[in-house]
Write an enzyme that holds these catalytic residues in place. Structure first.
Site, short mmCIF file in Angstrom:
data_model
loop_
_atom_site.label_atom_id
_atom_site.label_comp_id
_atom_site.label_asym_id
_atom_site.label_seq_id
_atom_site.Cartn_x
_atom_site.Cartn_y
_atom_site.Cartn_z
N SER A 144 -36.56 59.45 -76.20
CA SER A 144 -35.83 59.08 -74.98
C SER A 144 -36.45 57.84 -74.36
CB SER A 144 -35.88 60.24 -73.98
OG SER A 144 -35.43 59.85 -72.70
N TYR A 171 -41.13 65.82 -68.59
CA TYR A 171 -40.10 65.52 -69.58
C TYR A 171 -40.51 64.31 -70.42
CZ TYR A 171 -35.65 64.06 -71.61
OH TYR A 171 -34.66 63.67 -72.48
N LYS A 175 -41.07 63.75 -74.61
CA LYS A 175 -40.35 62.77 -75.43
C LYS A 175 -41.31 61.75 -76.03
CE LYS A 175 -36.80 63.58 -76.00
NZ LYS A 175 -36.28 64.68 -76.87
#
Length: 316
Positions: A144, A171, A175
């Site tokens: 991402s 998060y 990633k």
């Protein structure tokens, strides 16, 4: 000339497993692969949603129960794949969570890190021998733009730091781990002379169900504006993942993303990445930590990077 899904070569005789194939990017990837002739295994936490997705796909599919938040479920899924199939041509590590309600996985790991990275690390390790000796076999791991928010290489304390599980940092860390894993996997496969390649991709910005989690308050207005101005629909956002999965000219270790508007949208192109994502020693440390935490050992010889590791070339 821009790459487009129309240029995807025939996939007849190939078996592909797509995690999170019941919706969003995973469904779009599965739809195109099946449309080109592949048999696609939709690995989904909800078999009901998986069956509904399979009914919308024109081609050969099957549904596999898989909950990446449980290493027991990952092992059961891998055993089922081995029982059903003697080989695997393509593994797309696509499923993920973002700002989940559960702070920890069944095994006590921070949810983002446990699902997005450790679950896929374990699944790949348990299935990799089905890809050995298979011409054109490939592991695609979805990262991402948010990997830049990872704030340093993941470590053991971060893996269990459940108090901050709804942060963009958590998060982004998961990633970042995805991208570091993809690169270390490629180096180990290449060192062993394996035919299987490891590549990575990110979709840019797309208004998929991933954004339906409980984002931090400060991020909600920012994300709404960004999605309205820069996002592209899932069928377009899936382009980098599809190219990573099917372009026969890609080299192992390639990282793809959309080529326009700060990599938020557009046709697939080589993507940039953070400095820490290119740190080869940090990649080795993450690999060793992941084997310890999951209990899954690949049996691949360790890579031997130079101190700090050379910076990756664009797209590499």
């Amino acid at each position: 000339m821009d790459w487009s899904p129309a240029g995807v070569p025939g996939q007849n005789g190939r078996t592909a497993l797509v995690t999170g194939g019941s919706g969003g990017l995973g469904l779009e990837v599965a739809r195109l692969l099946a449309g080109r002739g592949a048999h696609v295994v939709l690995a989904c936490r909800s078999t009901e949603r998986g069956r509904a997705a399979a009914a919308r796909i024109a081609g050969s599919t099957e549904v596999l129960p898989l909950d990446l938040a449980s290493l027991d479920s990952v092992r059961r899924a891998a055993d089922e794949v081995r029982h059903r199939h003697g080989r695997l041509d393509l593994l797309v590590n696509n499923a993920g969570v973002m700002f989940p309600s559960r702070p920890a996985t069944d095994d006590g790991f921070e949810s983002h890190f446990g699902v997005n990275h450790l679950g896929h690390f374990a699944l790949t390790g348990l299935l990799l021998d089905l890809m050995h000796g298979v011409p054109g076999s490939r592991v695609v791991t979805v990262s991402s733009l948010a990997h830049r928010a990872g704030r340093g290489a993941p470590d053991a304390s971060a893996a269990r730091a459940t108090s901050g599980h709804r942060s963009l940092h958590a998060y982004g860390r998961s990633k970042l781990a995805n991208l570091m894993f993809a690169r270390e996997l490629e180096r180990r496969l290449a060192a062993g002379g394996a035919e299987t390649l490891s590549v990575a991709a990110h979709p840019g910005l797309s208004a998929t169900a991933l954004w339906q989690g409980e984002a931090p308050g400060w991020l909600r207005p920012v994300s709404r504006v960004a999605l309205r101005l820069l996002a592209q629909p899932p069928e377009r956002a899936a382009g980098p993942v599809l190219r990573a999965a099917t372009d026969p000219l890609l080299r192992g270790g390639t990282y793809l993303g959309p080529g326009e508007r700060f990599e938020s949208r557009g046709a697939p192109a080589p993507a940039a990445s953070s400095r820490v994502s290119r740190d080869t020693l940090a990649q080795v440390r993450l690999w060793e930590l992941s084997e310890t935490l999951t209990g899954v050992h690949y049996g691949l010889a360790p890579s031997r990077p130079a101190a700090g590791g050379p910076p990756a070339k664009a797209g590499g």
